[in-house]
Scaffold this motif. Structure first.
Motif, PDB file in Angstrom:
ATOM      1  N   LEU A 513       0.821  -1.217   0.000  1.00 44.19           N
ATOM      2  CA  LEU A 513       0.000   0.000   0.000  1.00 44.19           C
ATOM      3  C   LEU A 513       0.851   1.262   0.000  1.00 44.19           C
ATOM      4  CD1 LEU A 513      -2.634  -1.044   2.678  1.00 44.19           C
ATOM      5  CD2 LEU A 513      -2.923  -1.042   0.190  1.00 44.19           C
ATOM      6  N   LEU A 514       0.312   2.310  -0.617  1.00 44.14           N
ATOM      7  CA  LEU A 514       0.939   3.625  -0.544  1.00 44.14           C
ATOM      8  C   LEU A 514       0.912   4.102   0.907  1.00 44.14           C
ATOM      9  CD1 LEU A 514      -0.327   5.828  -3.524  1.00 44.14           C
ATOM     10  CD2 LEU A 514       2.045   5.419  -2.885  1.00 44.14           C
ATOM     11  N   PRO A 515       2.049   4.520   1.444  1.00 41.49           N
ATOM     12  CA  PRO A 515       2.064   5.008   2.823  1.00 41.49           C
ATOM     13  C   PRO A 515       1.620   6.467   2.908  1.00 41.49           C
ATOM     14  CG  PRO A 515       4.265   5.123   1.917  1.00 41.49           C
ATOM     15  CD  PRO A 515       3.400   4.518   0.839  1.00 41.49           C
ATOM     16  N   GLU A 516       1.281   6.907   4.083  1.00 35.32           N
ATOM     17  CA  GLU A 516       0.960   8.315   4.301  1.00 35.32           C
ATOM     18  C   GLU A 516       2.259   9.115   4.387  1.00 35.32           C
ATOM     19  OE1 GLU A 516      -2.096   9.685   4.380  1.00 35.32           O
ATOM     20  OE2 GLU A 516      -2.869   7.694   3.871  1.00 35.32           O
ATOM     21  N   VAL A 517       2.255  10.324   3.868  1.00 38.78           N
ATOM     22  CA  VAL A 517       3.424  11.207   3.947  1.00 38.78           C
ATOM     23  C   VAL A 517       2.960  12.583   4.414  1.00 38.78           C
ATOM     24  CG1 VAL A 517       4.775  10.005   2.184  1.00 38.78           C
ATOM     25  CG2 VAL A 517       3.189  11.819   1.486  1.00 38.78           C
ATOM     26  N   ASP A 518       3.906  13.377   4.949  1.00 29.97           N
ATOM     27  CA  ASP A 518       3.533  14.701   5.446  1.00 29.97           C
ATOM     28  C   ASP A 518       3.434  15.722   4.321  1.00 29.97           C
ATOM     29  OD1 ASP A 518       6.259  14.615   4.945  1.00 29.97           O
ATOM     30  OD2 ASP A 518       6.774  16.015   6.559  1.00 29.97           O
ATOM     31  N   LYS A 519       4.197  15.495   3.236  1.00 28.27           N
ATOM     32  CA  LYS A 519       4.151  16.358   2.047  1.00 28.27           C
ATOM     33  C   LYS A 519       4.272  15.466   0.821  1.00 28.27           C
ATOM     34  CE  LYS A 519       6.555  20.374   4.058  1.00 28.27           C
ATOM     35  NZ  LYS A 519       7.800  21.186   3.942  1.00 28.27           N
ATOM     36  N   TYR A 520       3.829  15.996  -0.298  1.00 26.69           N
ATOM     37  CA  TYR A 520       3.867  15.209  -1.535  1.00 26.69           C
ATOM     38  C   TYR A 520       5.027  15.627  -2.425  1.00 26.69           C
ATOM     39  CZ  TYR A 520      -0.606  14.049   0.402  1.00 26.69           C
ATOM     40  OH  TYR A 520      -1.586  13.621   1.266  1.00 26.69           O
ATOM     41  N   LEU A 521       6.011  16.283  -1.850  1.00 25.83           N
ATOM     42  CA  LEU A 521       7.198  16.758  -2.555  1.00 25.83           C
ATOM     43  C   LEU A 521       8.371  15.829  -2.288  1.00 25.83           C
ATOM     44  CD1 LEU A 521       6.921  20.531  -1.616  1.00 25.83           C
ATOM     45  CD2 LEU A 521       6.838  19.631  -3.946  1.00 25.83           C
ATOM     46  N   PRO A 522       9.420  15.859  -3.143  1.00 25.62           N
ATOM     47  CA  PRO A 522      10.654  15.141  -2.814  1.00 25.62           C
ATOM     48  C   PRO A 522      11.227  15.664  -1.493  1.00 25.62           C
ATOM     49  CG  PRO A 522      10.671  15.897  -5.106  1.00 25.62           C
ATOM     50  CD  PRO A 522       9.497  16.538  -4.449  1.00 25.62           C
ATOM     51  N   THR A 523      12.064  14.866  -0.863  1.00 25.94           N
ATOM     52  CA  THR A 523      12.702  15.297   0.376  1.00 25.94           C
ATOM     53  C   THR A 523      13.724  16.387   0.088  1.00 25.94           C
ATOM     54  OG1 THR A 523      14.506  13.698   0.209  1.00 25.94           O
ATOM     55  CG2 THR A 523      12.481  12.951   1.292  1.00 25.94           C
ATOM     56  N   GLU A 524      14.201  17.016   1.134  1.00 24.51           N
ATOM     57  CA  GLU A 524      15.186  18.082   0.980  1.00 24.51           C
ATOM     58  C   GLU A 524      16.470  17.556   0.340  1.00 24.51           C
ATOM     59  OE1 GLU A 524      13.213  17.608   3.522  1.00 24.51           O
ATOM     60  OE2 GLU A 524      12.037  19.455   3.319  1.00 24.51           O
ATOM     61  N   SER A 525      16.741  16.254   0.500  1.00 25.65           N
ATOM     62  CA  SER A 525      17.953  15.673  -0.106  1.00 25.65           C
ATOM     63  C   SER A 525      17.697  15.145  -1.511  1.00 25.65           C
ATOM     64  CB  SER A 525      18.476  14.540   0.782  1.00 25.65           C
ATOM     65  OG  SER A 525      17.477  13.542   0.948  1.00 25.65           O
ATOM     66  N   GLY A 526      16.480  15.380  -2.026  1.00 31.17           N
ATOM     67  CA  GLY A 526      16.178  15.010  -3.411  1.00 31.17           C
ATOM     68  C   GLY A 526      15.601  13.633  -3.594  1.00 31.17           C
ATOM     69  N   GLU A 527      15.316  12.910  -2.503  1.00 30.12           N
ATOM     70  CA  GLU A 527      14.701  11.589  -2.637  1.00 30.12           C
ATOM     71  C   GLU A 527      13.214  11.728  -2.954  1.00 30.12           C
ATOM     72  OE1 GLU A 527      16.752   8.327   0.055  1.00 30.12           O
ATOM     73  OE2 GLU A 527      16.122  10.050   1.264  1.00 30.12           O
ATOM     74  N   PRO A 528      12.605  10.685  -3.569  1.00 32.32           N
ATOM     75  CA  PRO A 528      11.168  10.739  -3.903  1.00 32.32           C
ATOM     76  C   PRO A 528      10.303  10.916  -2.661  1.00 32.32           C
ATOM     77  CG  PRO A 528      12.242   8.943  -5.073  1.00 32.32           C
ATOM     78  CD  PRO A 528      13.237   9.457  -4.086  1.00 32.32           C
ATOM     79  N   PRO A 529       9.047  11.359  -2.837  1.00 31.81           N
ATOM     80  CA  PRO A 529       8.157  11.617  -1.694  1.00 31.81           C
ATOM     81  C   PRO A 529       7.979  10.433  -0.748  1.00 31.81           C
ATOM     82  CG  PRO A 529       7.219  12.540  -3.685  1.00 31.81           C
ATOM     83  CD  PRO A 529       8.422  11.757  -4.113  1.00 31.81           C
ATOM     84  N   LEU A 530       8.067   9.199  -1.276  1.00 32.86           N
ATOM     85  CA  LEU A 530       7.861   8.038  -0.396  1.00 32.86           C
ATOM     86  C   LEU A 530       8.917   7.954   0.702  1.00 32.86           C
ATOM     87  CD1 LEU A 530       6.689   5.136  -2.749  1.00 32.86           C
ATOM     88  CD2 LEU A 530       5.332   6.781  -1.467  1.00 32.86           C
ATOM     89  N   ALA A 531      10.048   8.631   0.511  1.00 34.56           N
ATOM     90  CA  ALA A 531      11.087   8.647   1.551  1.00 34.56           C
ATOM     91  C   ALA A 531      10.603   9.382   2.796  1.00 34.56           C
ATOM     92  CB  ALA A 531      12.365   9.284   1.006  1.00 34.56           C
ATOM     93  N   ARG A 532       9.526  10.166   2.656  1.00 37.06           N
ATOM     94  CA  ARG A 532       8.980  10.900   3.803  1.00 37.06           C
ATOM     95  C   ARG A 532       8.147  10.003   4.728  1.00 37.06           C
ATOM     96  NH1 ARG A 532       9.045  16.387   3.474  1.00 37.06           N
ATOM     97  NH2 ARG A 532       9.782  17.315   1.534  1.00 37.06           N
ATOM     98  N   ALA A 533       7.781   8.822   4.248  1.00 39.39           N
ATOM     99  CA  ALA A 533       6.891   7.950   5.034  1.00 39.39           C
ATOM    100  C   ALA A 533       7.628   7.425   6.263  1.00 39.39           C
ATOM    101  CB  ALA A 533       6.406   6.803   4.172  1.00 39.39           C
ATOM    102  N   GLU A 534       7.056   7.647   7.419  1.00 38.11           N
ATOM    103  CA  GLU A 534       7.674   7.189   8.668  1.00 38.11           C
ATOM    104  C   GLU A 534       7.360   5.714   8.906  1.00 38.11           C
ATOM    105  OE1 GLU A 534       6.770   9.564  12.041  1.00 38.11           O
ATOM    106  OE2 GLU A 534       7.237  11.473  11.037  1.00 38.11           O
ATOM    107  N   GLY A 535       8.432   4.958   9.179  1.00 40.05           N
ATOM    108  CA  GLY A 535       8.250   3.548   9.521  1.00 40.05           C
ATOM    109  C   GLY A 535       7.891   2.658   8.346  1.00 40.05           C
ATOM    110  N   TRP A 536       7.973   3.191   7.124  1.00 39.44           N
ATOM    111  CA  TRP A 536       7.613   2.382   5.930  1.00 39.44           C
ATOM    112  C   TRP A 536       8.871   1.637   5.495  1.00 39.44           C
ATOM    113  CZ3 TRP A 536       7.964   2.941   0.256  1.00 39.44           C
ATOM    114  CH2 TRP A 536       7.034   2.121  -0.424  1.00 39.44           C
TER     115      TRP A 536
END
Length: 933
Positions: A513-536
């Motif tokens: 499943l798609l995890p929940e994220v706090d923002k739908y943007l890439p991370t500050e280090s340039g990783e895709p938005p899914l890197a924002r998912a906590e505990g995924w």
């Protein structure tokens, strides 16, 4: 009562929904017919009148096929993953799933009110976990497969491993990466598990590799070539640059030959098939290895040669330079210190162009010398190495040999770079341009001098193979498909990484499943938005952070419709065995090298692993034309100082004034006349506008443009349905012109279609609007009109000529009105015939005729009887003093005197004569009757 279309349409739409009238059967003795529309992306704007064109055509055909006794599958769903919802989420913070759900509700409401006969029990949404579970599952099957050239099909990767364990790499004929290892069975067994997995990744049908991609920093994602225009993203207009990234790819090139040959077996528009042929781009030629002359600045260079593919190996002695792509892996190593600044500047400039732009720009000549050389393998002459943006790293080998005497682009490059141009055939004329001729005898070409083209080609290939510097080869322009996007709103890839290598998750853990994220943007280090998912995180490693591309979910969806609620497999063997494939597919030609190619690829793969039956997914394809917008303009008066005023000049008078055109909302214009009150209320700035009119009206200007909100020329079907009804809209969209042609939207003629339906309704009612029918035997004239339209509609629908049927319906209703026909037998068959086009009014009349509600859709289409069209009567125009008053059916066997007596005895003629006796009656047999009073 008069024709109350609103009540009628709401009633029957509710009836169809409540009774699931169009639910397809899975077990029946009827023959099957599968009618499919390309499912829509549910955008926030909803449908405009251009969108339903193909849906209406497919619905008419589906309804017609039911009447012809077929078990019709006509489903609908939503391609609901996509960038627009994600961009909206970035701007507002609203989860894309919420936006998508709202948009789907709008689409569903609009689709329902047009009266489509969709089987909604099979609805699919690509963003629903119970759907994308199967998208992920198919990805896993691709990961676990390789392409065996010997068998010409995909096979399980375990079969390849078994071969390696018994025979090593010897005897393997696979579609795979170039840098595969050679090893014995013992060497394979001695490899570590990680080394084995690294090697297998070079064979898998979906794999990781470094690719040059279209990277859009503003959108934070990789874009497909067709999503980039002139160096900017098609959505949003953001700058796009070329960037190297590790990306998932799918080995579609393994299927290149089958994709090409399959085009000859399907009934698709030839222009679209040609687009796919060109995209696949098969060419027969040779690969040649040019040895690298080790540059003095880099004697440690590991590469020994640069390989090129050419379709004209016979021209090798005319090679005066070699060009490699700016992204070629050897550029840095080959660049000498003196050329470094020029090379870096050129690469930076190239990154601003998409690959499509680079391929399309044949006029601009540019390139930079690396400072290094290769040797011509057949004569050891030094050949300078350049980089130029017309060579692409991902096409072929990323290098081409420059033969300026035979190729115009090479000719222009040689002129630009002041390089030699060597004639190689005694017939070549290269004074002003390249000459690609194959005629004549070779010159300046060593051992092939004096030979013909065929002789020279064979001799060069034989020599290259003898010295192990090349070989004959078939090449394809098509490249493996990048299968990843650095965005949130897409299918998660069912992969985790352990020690840097990809591993599939367990099938029992699907869907991922798609995890929940706090923002739908890439991370500050340039990783895709899914890197924002906590505990995924997978218990054994990190999940893949990219999501699947937009085309993933649409590459098998027609199978899911066959068995939409199966939670054990993407579709059961029984369902696939019955429905097999899509008989009729309607959608836009803009998907030629995207969805339609990828769908064929996945279908062939699924057939290889025995999950589906047919090699091709779509038997017949029709590309509907675009309905273009009809834009209206008002003309602002410009004052003497060049400033705009609040006065507007009518179109016919603009030649007398200095004006500036402004788009105006077409919904406040009728027959080009502006509703001035609506215009004044449209915007605050126009509240006190003044107008220079012509004949008391403000006439707007007109242009045909793409339908777009920015041009205020979008026509909402909701408005037209509220005013005229869905049956009118359905027939009018068909009436506009041939289905495959683009045509401008023009509401001016819709009133005529509405009047036609009202006239059709009138046939069933007397002057007091009381439902009144006759049970007498039909007259010959009535049966003739009926059977003309029965035959015409059948022929037109079978050849998808829907517009001509609408015209014929109008003629038939006019004829039956003139005949004062209210015959039950005739009108019942007419209701069935018209029902595919105007289902709501026909359902209502069907029940009024005494039939059971809901049975019209499965009635039998009337059988055409040619005997009724035998001409034994003629509809004579009856004129009084040269003016036609009526038509009168009279037997062709009557002589002029008998015709005169028949006409004068007719009650309607007597009314027109009003008691007067004609002075003269002129009868032209088989032509006309004219009375002089």
């Amino acid at each position: 009562m008069d024709y109350q279309f609103k009540d009628i349409e709401q009633k029957w739409q509710q009836f169809w929904a409540d009774n699931q009238t169009f639910k397809a059967e899975d077990k029946t003795t009827k023959p099957k017919y599968y009618v499919l529309d390309m499912f829509p992306y549910p955008s926030g704007a909803g449908l405009h009148v251009g969108h339903p064109l193909g849906y209406i055509a497919s619905d008419i055909f589906a309804r017609y096929k039911r009447l012809k006794g077929f078990n019709v599958l006509h489903p609908m769903g939503y391609d609901s993953f996509g960038l627009p919802a994600e961009q909206y989420a970035i701007q507002t913070g609203q989860h894309p799933a919420v936006t998508t759900e709202d948009n789907i509700a709008t689409y569903r409401r609009q689709l329902d009110q047009i009266g489509f006969s969709f089987d909604w029990s099979r609805e699919v949404r690509t963003s629903s976990p119970d759907y994308y579970k199967w998208t992920q599952w198919i990805f896993m099957q691709l990961f676990n497969s390789w392409y065996n050239r010997a068998a010409d099909k995909a096979e399980s990767i375990t079969k390849l491993v078994e071969h390696f364990e018994k025979n090593g790499s010897a005897g393997v004929n696979a579609v795979c990466d170039e840098d595969i290892l050679s090893f014995t069975a013992d060497e394979w067994k001695a490899m570590s598990p990680n080394t084995q997995q690294e090697e297998l990744l070079k064979y898998r049908l979906t794999y990781l590799r470094e690719s040059t991609v279209n990277w859009c920093p503003a959108l934070g994602t990789v874009l497909a070539n067709d999503e980039v225009k002139d160096g900017f993203s098609e959505r949003g207009g953001y700058p796009v640059e070329q960037k190297k990234m590790m990306q998932w790819s799918m080995r579609i090139t393994a299927y290149a030959e089958r994709l090409l040959q399959g085009l000859d077996t399907i009934d698709w528009p030839e222009p679209l098939k040609e687009m796919q042929r060109n995209w696949i781009g098969k060419s027969i030629g040779a690969s040649v290895r040019f040895p690298i002359e080790k540059p003095a600045h880099n004697l440690e260079l590991n590469a020994h040669y640069i390989e090129v593919f050419t379709t004209r190996v016979d021209t090798i002695f005319g090679t005066t330079f070699l060009v490699i792509a700016p992204e070629h892996e050897l550029v840095t190593e080959l660049t000498t210190p003196g050329q470094k600044a020029d090379i870096e500047a050129y690469i930076a400039q190239t990154k601003k162009k998409s690959e499509l732009d680079r391929m399309a720009d044949a006029k601009t000549v540019s390139g930079t010398f690396t400072g290094s050389y290769v040797l011509n393998p057949l004569n050891n002459e030094l050949v300078p190495i350049y980089i130029a943006d017309y060579v692409l790293a991902g096409y072929g080998t990323g290098a081409v040999m420059g033969v300026p005497s035979g190729d115009q682009r090479d000719y222009l490059f040689a002129k630009h770079s002041n390089l030699n141009i060597i004639p190689i055939l005694d017939t070549q004329n290269i004074t002003t341009e390249a000459d690609p001729t194959k005629e004549g005898k070779y010159i300046n070409s060593d051992f092939i001098n004096g030979l013909t083209y065929k002789e020279a080609t064979a001799a060069v290939i034989a020599k290259l193979e003898e010295i192990e510097a090349g070989k004959a080869k078939v090449n394809f322009r098509m490249r493996d498909a990048i299968f990843g996007r650095q965005r949130y709103w897409g299918e998660p890839v069912p992969v985790y990484f352990k020690e840097g290598l990809p591993h599939l998750i367990s099938e029992s853990d699907l869907p991922l499943l798609l995890p929940e994220v706090d923002k739908y943007l890439p991370t500050e280090s340039g990783e895709p938005p899914l890197a924002r998912a906590e505990g995924w995180k997978h218990p054994d490693g990190e999940y893949e952070l990219s999501t699947m591309p937009g085309w993933a979910g649409s590459s098998f969806y027609w199978y899911r419709y066959m068995d939409a609620h199966n939670d054990k497999e993407f579709a059961s063997k029984e369902a696939i065995a019955y429905w097999k494939d899509v008989d009729l597919y309607i959608g836009g030609s803009e998907h030629a090298t995207g969805h339609l190619l990828y769908s064929r690829f996945w279908n062939k793969f699924l057939k290889d692993i025995d999950l589906v039956i047919e090699e091709e997914p779509f038997k017949k394809l029709i590309n509907q034309g675009m309905i273009q917008g009809r834009s209206n303009f008002v003309y602002r008066l410009i004052d003497e100082e060049g400033r705009g005023t609040n006065t507007f000049v009518s179109h016919g008078l603009i030649g007398q004034y200095k004006t500036s055109p402004l788009h105006v909302d077409v919904n406040m214009v009728e027959n080009e006349v502006l509703n001035i009150n609506k215009f004044k209320a449209w915007r605050e700035e126009y509240k006190n506008a003044e107008f220079i009119l012509e004949n008391g009206k403000y006439i707007c200007g007109v242009e045909i443009e793409k339908m777009s909100k920015s041009k205020f020329n979008v026509v909402n079907p909701d408005d037209l349905i509220a005013r005229y009804g869905a049956d009118t809209l359905r027939m009018y969209e068909m009436f506009l012109g041939p289905l495959e042609q683009s045509k401008p939207w023009n509401t001016n003629g819709i009133e005529g279609v509405f009047k036609f339906l009202r006239k059709f309704w009138r046939l069933f009612h007397n002057d007091a609007w009381v439902f009144t029918l006759s049970d007498a035997e039909p007259t010959k004239a009535e049966l003739k009109s009926l059977h003309k339209i029965i035959r015409k509609v059948e022929e037109d629908i079978e050849r998808f000529s829907f517009n001509t049927s609408v015209s014929s319906f109008m003629i038939a209703i006019n004829e039956l009105t003139d005949l004062k026909c209210n015959n039950r037998r005739v009108l019942q068959d007419l209701v069935i015939t018209l029902s595919a086009y105007a289902p709501h009014i026909c359902e209502e009349l069907w029940v009024m005729l005494g039939n059971e509600a809901g049975t019209l859709s499965y009635a039998a289409y009337p059988k055409f009887n040619p005997a009724y069209l035998v001409e034994d009567e003629f509809a004579y125009p009856i004129s009084i003093n040269g003016k036609t008053k009526m038509n009168l059916n009279i037997s062709l066997s009557l002589e002029p005197k008998e015709i005169e007596e028949f006409v004068l005895a007719n009650a309607d003629v007597k009314k027109y004569l009003d008691g007067k006796q004609p002075k003269k009656v002129i009868v032209v047999k088989g032509r006309i009757v004219n009375m002089v009073v």
